[in-house]
Write a protein that holds these residues in place. Sequence first.
Motif: not given
Length: 151
Positions: A9-10, A12, A44, A77, A89, A91-93
């Motif tokens: 999980k990432r 940003s 990030i 995401s 990955i 990713k949620t931003v």
Amino acid sequence: MARPPEIKKRISSGGVIFRIQKDGIDVVIVAVRGRKAWCLPKGIIDKDEDPPSAALREVREETGLTGEILDKIGRISYWYSLKNQTVKIHKTVHFYLMKYIEGNTDDHDHEVDEAGWFPVDEALRMLSYKSERDIMKKARDMIKEGLNIKS
Ligand code: ATP
């Protein structure tokens, strides 16, 4: 048999930074990956950093501009893969609406190829990803309607 991919999980944070000009709303977008994509500035979230602070820092680094957060716009995401599909990955931003305070887009860092001011409707046509276009449309509506803008 091939192993299932490892999932990571990432998170940003980024922003739509804007200024009101005589002829409309201008926003900043950045060119990345050898100018193959135009995106919103983001990056990030560091350890011990909250999403709004990371958004202000990333916008400052990637666009050269200082902003002030007016409100949250929303989050997106998506999935992507690393290392020949062995790592996936998620990713949620988080994105924030920011009023431009000071700075020059020539002072963007090396993480981006270019940072530039564009009329909001032109930026909407240039952005590479639908989810970021949706964030930009929401930002445009928030700016136009003055909704939730506590300035
Ligand atoms: P960060 O700017 O958060 O540090 P990064 O530059 O390391 O991130 P991303 O911009 O998340 O990485 O890009 C990783 C992959 O995801 C790339 O292949 C990119 O094309 C893709 N990607 C980036 N943004 C989106 C999006 N909004 N929707 C779908 N795919 C995206």
